[in-house]
Design a protein around this motif. Structure first.
Motif, PDB file in Angstrom:
ATOM      1  N   SER A 116       0.820  -1.207   0.000  1.00  0.00           N
ATOM      2  CA  SER A 116       0.000   0.000   0.000  1.00  0.00           C
ATOM      3  C   SER A 116       0.859   1.266   0.000  1.00  0.00           C
ATOM      4  CB  SER A 116      -0.912   0.002   1.227  1.00  0.00           C
ATOM      5  OG  SER A 116      -1.552   1.251   1.375  1.00  0.00           O
ATOM      6  N   TYR A 117       0.364   2.303  -0.653  1.00  0.00           N
ATOM      7  CA  TYR A 117       1.049   3.600  -0.627  1.00  0.00           C
ATOM      8  C   TYR A 117       0.876   4.292   0.721  1.00  0.00           C
ATOM      9  CZ  TYR A 117       2.631   3.735  -5.455  1.00  0.00           C
ATOM     10  OH  TYR A 117       3.317   3.480  -6.625  1.00  0.00           O
ATOM     11  N   LYS A 157       6.632   6.006   5.342  1.00  0.00           N
ATOM     12  CA  LYS A 157       6.683   7.248   6.119  1.00  0.00           C
ATOM     13  C   LYS A 157       8.088   7.839   6.186  1.00  0.00           C
ATOM     14  CE  LYS A 157       5.196   9.326  10.480  1.00  0.00           C
ATOM     15  NZ  LYS A 157       6.449  10.106  10.678  1.00  0.00           N
ATOM     16  N   PRO A 158       9.132   7.045   6.531  1.00  0.00           N
ATOM     17  CA  PRO A 158      10.482   7.644   6.574  1.00  0.00           C
ATOM     18  C   PRO A 158      10.976   8.121   5.214  1.00  0.00           C
ATOM     19  CG  PRO A 158      10.588   5.268   6.894  1.00  0.00           C
ATOM     20  CD  PRO A 158       9.156   5.645   6.994  1.00  0.00           C
ATOM     21  N   VAL A 159      10.466   7.529   4.137  1.00  0.00           N
ATOM     22  CA  VAL A 159      10.851   7.977   2.793  1.00  0.00           C
ATOM     23  C   VAL A 159      10.374   9.401   2.573  1.00  0.00           C
ATOM     24  CG1 VAL A 159      10.595   7.574   0.319  1.00  0.00           C
ATOM     25  CG2 VAL A 159      10.788   5.618   1.889  1.00  0.00           C
ATOM     26  N   GLU A 196       2.939  19.489   2.335  1.00  0.00           N
ATOM     27  CA  GLU A 196       1.882  19.407   3.336  1.00  0.00           C
ATOM     28  C   GLU A 196       0.662  18.614   2.837  1.00  0.00           C
ATOM     29  OE1 GLU A 196       1.293  23.343   1.092  1.00  0.00           O
ATOM     30  OE2 GLU A 196       2.955  22.143   1.878  1.00  0.00           O
ATOM     31  N   ARG A 197       0.613  18.335   1.535  1.00  0.00           N
ATOM     32  CA  ARG A 197      -0.491  17.552   0.975  1.00  0.00           C
ATOM     33  C   ARG A 197      -0.178  16.045   0.967  1.00  0.00           C
ATOM     34  NH1 ARG A 197      -1.824  21.063  -4.502  1.00  0.00           N
ATOM     35  NH2 ARG A 197      -2.411  23.044  -3.469  1.00  0.00           N
ATOM     36  N   ARG A 198       0.826  15.655   1.680  1.00  0.00           N
ATOM     37  CA  ARG A 198       1.280  14.260   1.645  1.00  0.00           C
ATOM     38  C   ARG A 198       0.138  13.256   1.842  1.00  0.00           C
ATOM     39  NH1 ARG A 198       5.358  11.461   5.993  1.00  0.00           N
ATOM     40  NH2 ARG A 198       6.502  13.404   5.658  1.00  0.00           N
ATOM     41  N   GLU A 199      -0.654  13.444   2.875  1.00  0.00           N
ATOM     42  CA  GLU A 199      -1.701  12.462   3.178  1.00  0.00           C
ATOM     43  C   GLU A 199      -2.684  12.319   2.030  1.00  0.00           C
ATOM     44  OE1 GLU A 199      -5.144  11.612   6.569  1.00  0.00           O
ATOM     45  OE2 GLU A 199      -3.547  13.073   6.961  1.00  0.00           O
ATOM     46  N   GLN A 200      -3.138  13.442   1.475  1.00  0.00           N
ATOM     47  CA  GLN A 200      -4.092  13.393   0.364  1.00  0.00           C
ATOM     48  C   GLN A 200      -3.476  12.743  -0.877  1.00  0.00           C
ATOM     49  OE1 GLN A 200      -3.326  16.015   2.421  1.00  0.00           O
ATOM     50  NE2 GLN A 200      -4.714  17.734   1.943  1.00  0.00           N
TER      51      GLN A 200
END
Length: 424
Positions: free
Chosen positions: A228-229, A235-237, A405-409
């Protein structure tokens, strides 16, 4: 990542031609080879944009002609047109040989049973003994479906004279890279030149960091849609990438220009380093190419084996070819060390064979030496994963570099694409 032919075309538009040499009559076959002596025709479709390389291919075929009586017709197609045409001609009207790409792009046609298994040729010519890790690029389920051609080893490039003048050394760790970034900014330079207008250069950074942090197996699990992405392993990447972005390591406004402009900034001493492959030299004046130096991407996770992106083009026998034996024997001649070396030298590509002689291009020789210390290789993000997944990934990585800051989306969007594409 665009393949080398496409990149060189953008650097020299005169190299691009559509359907060149469609009626070239060449021949080939040693009279001592009964299988080919009985053959009368061999057809090849290539996507070679480099004029010098086309000339070498024709020379090889002409020399092959002198020993036999097989007519060889070479149709050279425009690179982009070929990407579309191959989907049709492999099904109806297949040639006996075609140029393409290894890795996932090859695998897509293997799964559709459109490329022939040439493991017999590998065995006959003992290719595995000289190809080593490159064999994996054309292997599916233990069988070989093509021969690897010129490769691109990705890493960091810099100017020898600038580093000598400043007393800098190539970074060995990610901490070293950040330190170099501060030194470069103090000298009024961009730490890392970057142009993401075509999006794929951003994927190179993702590949490097994921391989350095998670290793090859997890990287390929992601590429194959098995991971999964939104997996915690990524996360550390993205944490590391975000740290580099916030440290202002990359060119500002990088989405507005391409790799050529970014390479020119390095050539003009406006930037300290750039993550690319050997074709970076096309952004340099010819009399300054000897100033280019190569260094592997720095270590992030201590003790992680060194895995690199080594993107390989390839040549294949279509499953629907009419002259499969003739194709195999021509390949055996074309793939002789002296012939393959001449063919690859024309585009300064890294040879997949370990027994090829040194190149006239020092960047190629540097890549060859560097590859000797690599544990294993991937291709490049858009070669290793499904094309639809790659397209979304490239968009997402470019967006992340502008708006971290849009990482999660972004990752949620990529995960939705993964589930759709791989039916996960």
């Amino acid at each position: 990542m665009k393949d080398l032919t496409s990149l060189m075309e953008s650097a020299a538009s005169s190299r691009r031609q559509f359907m060149i040499g469609a009626g070239t009559a060449l021949a080939g076959v040693a009279l001592s080879c009964p299988a080919l002596a009985q053959s009368k025709e061999l057809t090849i479709i290539s996507n070679i944009g480099n004029a010098a390389q086309r000339e070498v291919l024709q020379r090889i075929a002409s020399e092959y002609e002198k020993a036999g009586r097989v007519k060889v017709t070479i149709n050279n197609m425009d690179h982009e047109a070929h990407k579309t045409a191959i989907r049709s001609y492999l099904v109806v009207g297949a040639p006996d040989l075609c140029f393409w790409f290894s890795g996932n792009r090859m695998k897509a046609f293997v799964k559709r049973d459109l490329f022939d298994d040439i493991s017999d040729l590998f065995e006959r010519e003992n290719y595995k003994s000289v190809l080593g890790p490159s064999t994996a690029a054309v292997t599916v389920d233990g069988k070989q479906y093509g021969l690897p051609l010129g490769g691109l080893l990705w890493g960091l490039f810099y100017r020898k004279d600038v580093f000598a003048e400043k007393g800098w050394t190539a970074p060995k760790t990610i901490k070293d890279l950040l330190t170099l970034g501060e030194q470069a900014k103090s000298a009024g330079m961009i730490p890392v030149s970057m142009g993401t207008k075509e999006m794929w250069p951003a994927a190179g950074w993702f590949d490097h960091m994921n391989l350095r942090i998670n290793g090859l197996d997890k990287h390929m699990a992601l590429m194959d849609g098995q991971m999964s992405y939104t997996d915690d392993a990524l996360k550390p990447v993205f944490d590391t990438w975000e740290e580099l972005i916030k440290a202002e390591m990359f060119s500002p406004n990088h989405t507005s220009f391409g790799w050529e402009q970014a390479a020119a900034a390095l050539a003009q001493k406006k930037a300290a380093m750039m993550d690319l492959a050997g074709f970076i030299k096309y952004g340099f004046p010819e009399d300054q190419v000897d100033q280019i130096a190569f260094a592997p991407f720095p270590e992030i996770t201590s003790g992680m084996a060194r895995y690199e992106d080594f993107a390989l083009n390839s040549i294949h026998v279509p499953k629907n070819a009419k002259n499969k034996q003739g194709a195999r024997d021509f390949l055996a001649y074309f793939y002789k060390t002296e012939n393959l070396s001449a063919f690859l030298e024309a585009e300064s590509a890294v040879p997949p064979r370990s027994d090829c002689p040194p190149s006239k291009d020092p960047l190629v020789n540097a890549a060859v030496e560097s590859l000797k210390t690599v544990a294993a290789t991937a291709q490049y993000y858009d070669r290793d994963t499904d094309p639809d997944m790659a397209q979304e990934g490239l968009k997402g990585f470019q967006e992340f570099m502008v708006k971290p800051e849009r990482r999660e989306q972004i990752l949620e969007r990529l995960e939705a694409t993964r589930k759709r594409v791989f039916k996960a």
